[in-house]
Design a protein around this motif. Sequence first.
Motif, PDB file in Angstrom:
ATOM      1  N   ARG A   1       0.869  -1.200   0.000  1.00 52.01           N
ATOM      2  CA  ARG A   1       0.000   0.000   0.000  1.00 52.01           C
ATOM      3  C   ARG A   1       0.890   1.229   0.000  1.00 52.01           C
ATOM      4  O   ARG A   1       1.801   1.359   0.829  1.00 52.01           O
ATOM      5  N   GLY A   2       0.667   2.103  -0.936  1.00 54.73           N
ATOM      6  CA  GLY A   2       1.379   3.389  -0.981  1.00 54.73           C
ATOM      7  C   GLY A   2       2.880   3.218  -0.894  1.00 54.73           C
ATOM      8  O   GLY A   2       3.539   3.811  -0.073  1.00 54.73           O
TER       9      GLY A   2
ATOM     10  N   ASP B   1       4.608   1.072   0.494  1.00 52.80           N
ATOM     11  CA  ASP B   1       5.117   0.205   1.582  1.00 52.80           C
ATOM     12  C   ASP B   1       4.741  -1.221   1.257  1.00 52.80           C
ATOM     13  O   ASP B   1       3.743  -1.473   0.560  1.00 52.80           O
TER      14      ASP B   1
ATOM     15  N   ILE C   1       4.339  -5.025   3.194  1.00 55.42           N
ATOM     16  CA  ILE C   1       4.314  -5.752   4.468  1.00 55.42           C
ATOM     17  C   ILE C   1       4.362  -7.242   4.163  1.00 55.42           C
ATOM     18  O   ILE C   1       3.596  -7.736   3.345  1.00 55.42           O
TER      19      ILE C   1
ATOM     20  N   GLU D   1      -8.490   0.720   6.839  1.00 52.99           N
ATOM     21  CA  GLU D   1      -7.162   0.614   6.215  1.00 52.99           C
ATOM     22  C   GLU D   1      -6.068   0.300   7.269  1.00 52.99           C
ATOM     23  O   GLU D   1      -4.911   0.681   7.133  1.00 52.99           O
TER      24      GLU D   1
END
Lengths: 146, 151, 755
Positions: free
Chosen positions: A102-103, A105, A107, A119
Amino acid sequence: QQPLPIHIESNNADLSQQRGTSTYTGNVVLTRGGLTLTGNKLVITRINDRGNIKAVLDGSPAKFDKQPDREGDDVVTGHASQIEYANNDSTIVLRGNAVVRRGGDEINGQVIRHNLDTERTQAERGSSNNERVRITIQPESGKDQP
Amino acid sequence: CGFHLQGASPLPDGIDRMYVSYSDNYRVGDPPLVETLRQRLRERHVLGDSGAPAKLSIEDIENRQRIVSVSPVDGQVAEYELTTRVAFDYEVNGASQLENETLSVSRSYSFDNTERLGAEQEQSELLTSMHEELANLILLRVATANEKLAR
Amino acid sequence: AEMGCAVNTPPIALPEPSADSTLIADQASLQNEVAEATGNVRLERNGQALEAPFVRYNRNSGRAEARDGLQYYRPGLFLTADNGDVLINDETGEFNQANYSVLTNGGRGQAATVNALGAGRFELTDANYTTCDGETKAWLLSADRIELDRTSGRGEAFDTVMRFYGVPVFYSPNLNFPIDDKRHTGVLPPTFGSSSDSGFELAVPYYFNLAPNYDATIVPRVLAKRGVQIGGQFRYLYEHHRGEFDGEYLPSDNEYDDDRALFHFEHIGQLSPNVGIEANYSRVSDDEYFDDLSNGLAGTSTSQLEQAVRLTAVDTGIRFTLLAQDFQTLDDYDDDNDNLDRAFSNDPYKRMPQARLEMLTPSAPFRVGLDAEFSNFRRDDDIDAFRTEARPRLLWGMDRGGWYANSEASYRLTRYDLRGFDDAENFTRADTGDDDVITRDIPQFTLGSGLRFARTFNDGWVQTLEPRAQYLYTGYEDQSDIPIFDSGVADLHFDRLFSDNRFVGSDRIGDANQLTLGVSSRFIEPESGRTVAKVDFGRVTGFRDLRVNMPSSGEVGYGDRGSDYVAGLELRPTEHITARTTLQYDPDDSRVNRAVATASYRTDAGYQFDIGYRRYRDYRPLREVARIDDDNTQTTLVPGAYEDLEQTAVGLRAPVTENLDVLGRWNYSLEESQNVETLAGFEYRPSCCWAGRVAWRRYVADDDGSMDTAIMFQFVLNGLGQFGDTVQSFVDEDVYDDEDRGRSSSSSFDTIRFP
């Protein structure tokens, strides 16, 4: 508020009403609003009679893609060996070498829970040493920050 | 008894010129060691300029003096010892034969403070003869290296 | 410079260089820009690594809050703390209750707070600093505030207390110290101890690294019996000039109740590739300066301080030198003995100036040369003189390797213009035959030749054999009426046998009609080409009695019966061992006039052992001999007499164990059966972070032969002091040290000028 409809496509489907579960196999695609899940085998179980269902998608890997509800939010994508989705609490759970992006990044973890509304993403490690949670955060590359 | 006169030229055969180089950032003029080396080679007609095939570079000349005995009567210096150490390289046609070779000689002389200017002159004359001995030792060392080259 | 104890490698994996930040944990959650991670979390970003049980990281501000015990690493620094916040993007952060270690020099300690200010600067409050390891820190600096700056490589502590094994030793409002191994402004290892001259003394040198090519050292020195002395040294080094200023100043010395001062300046340099300049100037405030204030033999044993400037101009075959030279003479014989025969004053003549021109054509086989000189000799209460000299020379030299020959003919013309008879205390005109001008002209001729034999043994060893002969004729002229300005008697050596004057200087040109025969032989090792053994032996046989003499040279010198035999042997069996003996034997009186035997053993590991025996018979024209009865010392002048000086010397410097070096020296005079100097010292390194040095020395100090004792201690706190001086340089003004030291030894006469 009426839950969004779920659409499922697959090569073949086995709908057995009496057990309340249906199984779809062969490049399965489940869409619901901005969410798209793809994988090899999808098992849908009805958990109540108000239309709430629990979907368990297996794939190599199973993927998901969530388009942002609001303008300017990030697109969230991810994949794992298995993805679980229940339409009542808008949380999807990825298990087995799970990755969520996401954006900028990324994980990584063995189990990742991502709440599509708030989110909020939570990750947990696996048992062995190289299965720890790992978050890679891009340097601030011109994203509009508050 | 096996003794023979040494050869005329200190250089390996086929080499007819040797250049002696030395530089000092702080003093002017050549120390006696360098002058003696050049004069010896001049007398043997083998002194060459920087283009010569054989090159002897004097890297460092260090003169040092220390007190070696003190008069027990009045604690004044009784004897000084002078040491001169030289480091040099020698190459023939660009190939290094001797690398940072060092030689040193020492002399001691007695000191009396009623002849201070005389002692200064004695020190200077001793340094000159030590430099001349080192020059001969260097040429001897170069000759031995040349013999090895010839073998 | 020795650094402190090695820091064990930080117990944290080193980060890979990458621009991304990576967060690794057992659990983590990401909400908008805040990530919270728990379970041995590790955050990595541009060369930094942060580990803690819990980290909250804001990806926008780059702030990482670590709790419940963190470890933080960045190049050059590692710390652990209870908690802390790190602004990982601009490498700043605050830590509480931290334990830190500076990886570049082994510095470490605790701090209530560590504030990383970025660009390698840290501020620690209520902190301590040491380079020692282990539980009880040998030395520990505790301070309200410590600033560490990794770019300048310096640390500074404010309101500091130094503890030695827990015991507070000194307090300082400000202390500056290095945190890397480069040359830095800062305190040098302090020295304290006591000496019979000055009682307890403490010296704390402070070094200023002003620029890459000049630096300064200030040495405040507290002397219990005398007061506070301030010493200073300023050194400069340019491409063609270098030099230094040294000064010491002790206001109102309590023992001497006057100010005591020393000033020294030396310089050497090229004004142009052909013109060089040298200066050497030393001055002390009083005659007893070195006896009272110097703890070394080199200081107390010199009594004439040179004050000279020398200009040299050279071109091919020409050397011109202009010298202006004066001396300060300590305990001048003339002061307290007015009936002294002026030839024996220990106050040298000034040369104000002396101009020398040496010309010699760089040609072969013939060379033409001219030595010309003008000197203006001056001395208080004595006659002065202009000396003008010219010496045309004709040389011939041929060298065919196996044999060589050379000859020289010269004619020396000298003129003395004497003046100042009236103020010459004990000098009557009759001495110079009532006129002010003395002229002298002396012809000289030498002819020398030599052979160079060599033979090679079958195992490759080479032996050379070089017989040499030289005939010398020097004309006789009575020079007894010429005062002595710069002449002296020279010791007899193998080279001196072939010299053209048995005296040094120009006021006495020894007449000669003699033949010198000598032979020298060398043994050369095949592989290395090293001279392993050298023997030389020679003698002068005279054809006529000699007549020219010097007032201070005892007998006239070898007459028609010839000179002493001179023999020398030098052995260098290995790289580490050198043995030398010289012998000078007078056949007529069957007496050994000089015998020297020395041996030295040196290894690269720093082990050094010297042993030496020296005996020589020297004509002492005049000596001040002190008789100490009850308390006053009464000095009388002993007229000219031959004196046998017989001394043995033993020197040792040995790394005894891994952390103990021992230094010892003993110089004993046989004929006075008295120790001239005894020195014992050691350097003990109990731990990697400090060393202790002790040196005890007892030496002949004053001119009345009394012995002085000095004991010096020095504590070197590795990583705090600048230069890990060895015990050698701690006792640097010593007798047998032929370590090559940057500067020649302190007494100015030792500054070597190229002849």
